[in-house]
Design a protein around this motif. Structure first.
Motif, short mmCIF file in Angstrom:
data_model
loop_
_atom_site.label_atom_id
_atom_site.label_comp_id
_atom_site.label_asym_id
_atom_site.label_seq_id
_atom_site.Cartn_x
_atom_site.Cartn_y
_atom_site.Cartn_z
N TYR A 3 38.07 39.96 32.74
CA TYR A 3 38.13 41.30 33.31
C TYR A 3 39.16 41.40 34.42
O TYR A 3 39.15 40.60 35.36
N GLN A 4 40.07 42.39 34.30
CA GLN A 4 41.09 42.63 35.31
C GLN A 4 41.23 44.13 35.54
O GLN A 4 41.04 44.93 34.62
N HIS A 24 41.22 49.38 33.55
CA HIS A 24 40.31 48.24 33.46
C HIS A 24 40.59 47.53 32.14
O HIS A 24 40.50 48.14 31.06
N HIS A 25 40.91 46.24 32.22
CA HIS A 25 41.28 45.45 31.05
C HIS A 25 40.23 44.38 30.76
O HIS A 25 39.83 43.64 31.66
N PHE A 26 39.82 44.31 29.50
CA PHE A 26 38.90 43.27 29.03
C PHE A 26 39.54 42.54 27.86
O PHE A 26 40.23 43.16 27.04
N LYS A 60 31.31 44.69 31.41
CA LYS A 60 31.35 43.60 32.38
C LYS A 60 30.29 42.55 32.03
O LYS A 60 30.55 41.34 32.11
N LYS A 61 29.10 43.00 31.63
CA LYS A 61 28.05 42.06 31.23
C LYS A 61 28.46 41.32 29.96
O LYS A 61 28.24 40.11 29.84
N ALA A 62 29.06 42.04 29.02
CA ALA A 62 29.52 41.41 27.77
C ALA A 62 30.60 40.39 28.06
O ALA A 62 30.65 39.31 27.45
N ILE A 68 33.53 39.36 24.47
CA ILE A 68 34.72 40.17 24.18
C ILE A 68 35.63 39.39 23.23
O ILE A 68 36.11 38.31 23.56
N GLN A 69 35.86 39.96 22.05
CA GLN A 69 36.67 39.28 21.04
C GLN A 69 38.07 39.89 20.90
O GLN A 69 39.01 39.20 20.50
N GLY A 70 38.18 41.17 21.17
CA GLY A 70 39.47 41.83 21.09
C GLY A 70 39.97 42.16 22.48
O GLY A 70 39.71 41.43 23.44
#
Length: 380
Positions: A3-4, A24-26, A60-62, A68-70
């Motif tokens: 997370y960024q 917000h980047h995941f 955020k929890k994931a 997070i896969q993608g």
């Protein structure tokens, strides 16, 4: 954890002022599928703010759980310019006060012809290679877009964040409405599960509205190239506009419900790992945008609706009335609002004081209406 948060600073419009976009980047940069979400491009449409806030919490929890896969990019507040247009406590955020005063969701830069010129000598017989080629060309053209005003800078940044995504989901709302969405004809089947998860029963199906809106702009390059190369260039981006009910349909319950639907959709698309959601899309129906009746106020005055949102109507049916406050004869001062198509009454303006000739209600019809012109399907 991936997370960024990145802040994108817009050009300063006046001395001492500065506005930013927070993205917000995941997930790992470049991972696929890649999804982009934004809310509030029309800065007076606020339900999406709370929905994306709730979605960020879930993601955020994931992310902490390694699910997070993608790649996911979320811009929860996409139009700080419009939000700054506070006029005595009212935020008229649909149209810009500066830079020509246009609708924030119209006339976005169209890059199709420029991208085609860049790649036409390099297209191969390999669709996957061509997608990468197009994405590189899109990025190069985006970098050339002007950003010498605050609005141009905002548009350039939002497109740079979104145009590399496999799917773009733009969250809006109407004055008063049922949940619905505007979907390109080519993507009806693709997005039907999303509409079902959101509980949207009405999808407005469009080809080219002529508006050059944000969601259309994200796919316009691919549409242009497919007209030349067909299957050699697959869809590298799919997008839609989701209308999250009405302006005042804002609550923690709605936000949690809608955020869960978006989260489940990310699981469905393989962006987030999890149990596949059960989807019943039997209630979702698409209606051609050129069959949508825009019911206009026959006079200025106070509108009273006789028909509830979400109800079926028939052509010729009176769905409400406008009371002309200036008529001498008060007994005959009410003028009917008449449906011009069979369909679903799904949206209306929130104001009850209306202007003569303005579109104040929407009916999703099934048959083309002669007075609806392809290529000019949005009035504002």
């Amino acid at each position: 954890m991936s997370y960024q948060i990145y802040s994108h600073i817009l050009p300063s419009a006046t001395p001492g002022t500065q506005r930013i976009l927070k993205a917000h980047h995941f997930g790992e940069a470049g991972a696929r599928p890649k999804m982009y979400f934004q809310a509030g491009l029309h800065a007076d449409e606020w339900p999406g703010f709370l929905v994306l806030n709730a979605l960020l919490r879930k993601l955020k929890k994931a992310d902490e759980a390694g699910l997070i896969q993608g790649e996911i990019i979320i811009v929860p507040v996409s139009n700080p310019i419009g939000l700054g247009q506070n006029f005595h406590g009212y935020i008229p955020g649909r149209f810009s006060f500066s830079d020509g005063g246009g609708n924030f969701n119209r006339n976005w830069p169209q890059l199709g012809a420029k991208v085609h010129k860049r790649i036409k000598e390099e297209v191969t017989g390999n669709p996957e290679t061509n997608v990468a080629l197009v994405r590189k060309a899109i990025h190069e053209e985006l970098m050339l877009l002007p950003e010498h005003t605050e609005l141009l800078g905002m548009k350039k940044n939002l497109l740079a964040l979104s145009m590399g995504a496999d799917e773009v989901i733009d969250l809006h709302c109407s004055g008063e409405a049922n949940m619905h969405a505007y979907v390109a004809q080519e993507f009806e089947g693709h997005f039907k599960p999303l509409l079902a998860l959101l509980g949207a029963k009405v999808g407005l199906s469009e080809l080219e509205t002529g508006a050059a809106s944000f969601d259309e702009t994200n796919v316009s390059v691919w549409r242009e190239l497919k007209s030349h190369y067909a299957h050699l260039i697959p869809w590298g981006s799919r997008s839609l506009t989701v209308e999250l009910r009405g302006e005042n349909d804002i609550s923690n319950d709605f936000a949690q419900q809608d955020a869960q639907a978006l989260f489940d959709y990310l699981i469905l698309r393989g962006v987030v790992a999890g149990d596949m959601p059960e989807i019943d899309d039997s209630q979702v129906a698409y209606y051609p945008l050129d069959a949508m009746d825009l019911v206009k106020a026959p006079c200025a005055g106070i509108v009273c609706y006789h028909k509830a949102i979400g109800k079926e109507v028939e052509a010729g049916e009176v769905i409400g009335e406008v009371v002309n406050l200036m008529d001498d004869e008060v007994e005959t001062s009410s003028y009917p609002l008449v449906a011009r198509t069979n369909g679903v009454f799904f949206a209306r303006v929130q104001r009850r004081l209306v202007v003569c000739g303005e579109s104040i209600a929407k009916i999703a019809g099934r048959e083309h209406l002669a007075f609806r012109e392809i290529g000019h399907l949005f009035e504002d």
